[in-house]
Design a protein around this motif. Sequence first.
Motif, PDB file in Angstrom:
ATOM      1  N   GLU A  25       7.803   8.021  15.089  1.00  0.00           N
ATOM      2  CA  GLU A  25       7.914   7.696  13.480  1.00  0.00           C
ATOM      3  C   GLU A  25       7.115   8.859  12.848  1.00  0.00           C
ATOM      4  O   GLU A  25       5.963   9.390  13.308  1.00  0.00           O
ATOM      5  N   GLU A  26       7.748   9.362  11.770  1.00  0.00           N
ATOM      6  CA  GLU A  26       7.079  10.303  10.962  1.00  0.00           C
ATOM      7  C   GLU A  26       5.750   9.900  10.402  1.00  0.00           C
ATOM      8  O   GLU A  26       5.773   8.619   9.950  1.00  0.00           O
ATOM      9  N   THR A  27       4.939  10.775   9.960  1.00  0.00           N
ATOM     10  CA  THR A  27       3.737  10.251   9.243  1.00  0.00           C
ATOM     11  C   THR A  27       4.215   9.889   7.885  1.00  0.00           C
ATOM     12  O   THR A  27       5.057  10.649   7.323  1.00  0.00           O
ATOM     13  N   GLU A  28       3.092   9.168   7.132  1.00  0.00           N
ATOM     14  CA  GLU A  28       3.401   9.011   5.520  1.00  0.00           C
ATOM     15  C   GLU A  28       3.438  10.233   5.016  1.00  0.00           C
ATOM     16  O   GLU A  28       4.058  10.518   3.708  1.00  0.00           O
ATOM     17  N   GLN A  29       2.787  11.225   5.334  1.00  0.00           N
ATOM     18  CA  GLN A  29       2.484  12.749   4.509  1.00  0.00           C
ATOM     19  C   GLN A  29       3.867  13.319   4.634  1.00  0.00           C
ATOM     20  O   GLN A  29       4.289  13.894   3.766  1.00  0.00           O
ATOM     21  N   ALA A  30       4.267  13.128   5.991  1.00  0.00           N
ATOM     22  CA  ALA A  30       5.843  14.045   5.986  1.00  0.00           C
ATOM     23  C   ALA A  30       6.899  13.261   5.444  1.00  0.00           C
ATOM     24  O   ALA A  30       7.878  13.666   5.394  1.00  0.00           O
ATOM     25  N   ARG A  31       6.648  11.858   5.420  1.00  0.00           N
ATOM     26  CA  ARG A  31       7.841  11.282   4.830  1.00  0.00           C
ATOM     27  C   ARG A  31       8.338  11.469   3.285  1.00  0.00           C
ATOM     28  O   ARG A  31       9.471  11.520   3.050  1.00  0.00           O
ATOM     29  N   ALA A  44       0.894  -1.095   0.104  1.00  0.00           N
ATOM     30  CA  ALA A  44       0.025  -0.031  -0.145  1.00  0.00           C
ATOM     31  C   ALA A  44       0.811   1.229  -0.173  1.00  0.00           C
ATOM     32  O   ALA A  44       0.532   2.199  -0.607  1.00  0.00           O
ATOM     33  N   ARG A  45       1.927   1.329   0.754  1.00  0.00           N
ATOM     34  CA  ARG A  45       2.848   2.245   0.993  1.00  0.00           C
ATOM     35  C   ARG A  45       3.544   2.544  -0.620  1.00  0.00           C
ATOM     36  O   ARG A  45       3.673   3.760  -1.073  1.00  0.00           O
ATOM     37  N   ALA A  46       3.942   1.216  -1.173  1.00  0.00           N
ATOM     38  CA  ALA A  46       4.632   1.638  -2.596  1.00  0.00           C
ATOM     39  C   ALA A  46       3.718   2.321  -3.462  1.00  0.00           C
ATOM     40  O   ALA A  46       3.992   2.976  -4.308  1.00  0.00           O
ATOM     41  N   ASP A  47       2.668   1.707  -3.584  1.00  0.00           N
ATOM     42  CA  ASP A  47       1.412   2.300  -4.552  1.00  0.00           C
ATOM     43  C   ASP A  47       1.211   3.762  -4.112  1.00  0.00           C
ATOM     44  O   ASP A  47       1.132   4.494  -5.263  1.00  0.00           O
ATOM     45  N   ARG A  48       1.239   4.167  -2.994  1.00  0.00           N
ATOM     46  CA  ARG A  48       0.985   5.712  -2.765  1.00  0.00           C
ATOM     47  C   ARG A  48       2.292   6.343  -3.347  1.00  0.00           C
ATOM     48  O   ARG A  48       2.165   7.318  -4.009  1.00  0.00           O
ATOM     49  N   PHE A  49       3.470   5.899  -3.118  1.00  0.00           N
ATOM     50  CA  PHE A  49       4.768   6.331  -3.828  1.00  0.00           C
ATOM     51  C   PHE A  49       4.642   6.556  -5.387  1.00  0.00           C
ATOM     52  O   PHE A  49       4.833   7.436  -5.920  1.00  0.00           O
ATOM     53  N   TYR A  50       4.182   5.357  -6.004  1.00  0.00           N
ATOM     54  CA  TYR A  50       3.970   5.251  -7.267  1.00  0.00           C
ATOM     55  C   TYR A  50       3.165   6.362  -7.735  1.00  0.00           C
ATOM     56  O   TYR A  50       3.415   7.117  -8.877  1.00  0.00           O
TER      57      TYR A  50
END
Length: 299
Positions: A287-293, A9-15
């Motif tokens: 841990e940083e949030t996904e938005q800040a990452r 899921a994280r990778a799909d958001r990055f793509y």
Amino acid sequence: MQRRLGTTARADRFYDDQMLDHLNERMREFVGQQEMFFLATSDRHGECDNSFRAGPPGFLHVVDERTLVYPEYRGNGVHASLGNIEENPHLGILLIDFFRSRVGLHINGRAEVVEDAEIRRAVPDLPVDSVPGRRALVWVRVTVEEAYIHCAKHIPHLQKAPKGTPRDWGTDDHRRKGGDFFGVAEGARGRAADHRPNHEPTAPDDRPAPVPAAGPPTPQPPAPQQSTQQPPAPRTPDPEPASSEPVPPAPGGELVPAGAGLPDADDPTAWQALAERILARALSRGEETEQARYTDWFG
């Protein structure tokens, strides 16, 4: 691997959010400001090579949103990257701004080796360097297939050395380029000497001293008298004032307070205490949030 490590899921958001098949305007501006990049290539068997390229800002030249060109200089004559590109056109470029934004840019694509005269007909505004060691032999033309950010989380903040240092860019002086820094050539000479028959000397300095002919002993000059005067005591250097500049960011992005300076080099206890304070601050942030990452640096 994404399924195995649970990051699909994280990778799909990055793509979806960060990966392009071209260079947008911010990426093109970023490329034009950089003075170095790391280059990954492999041969037809997949044997990899990683190399470093450097030059004045813009030496990695943006032709358009899907095309880059960069010069290949004389170097050590091995041309590992060029040889790999001839066998396997896929390459990866990583640019990192250590000095301002602390952000990186990945560019993956296909490459071809182009003669200097040919590329200048297609891109007439390429610079020409008058110094032979910095004059391009050939150019590499890159067709962009992927472009995406390398976030700043683990990129250190560096400071450029002032001009006039012993490692100025572009020198052809053997020693200033680093010489035999790792002692490889010296070791090779030693191995060659070990395999030489009977270890025969190769230079006059290696030969035994000649035995003098018989005759009266050569008179020796009288030994100098020992001076009783004590040499002056060595001068203790003045302590350096504490720097008013902030120390580079500690893990977690926080600064050691300006003017605090660093512990004495011979005080391991103070260094350990400083490291523990920095680590405690970093752990407290969580841990940083996904938005800040993945900050939307390139839009």
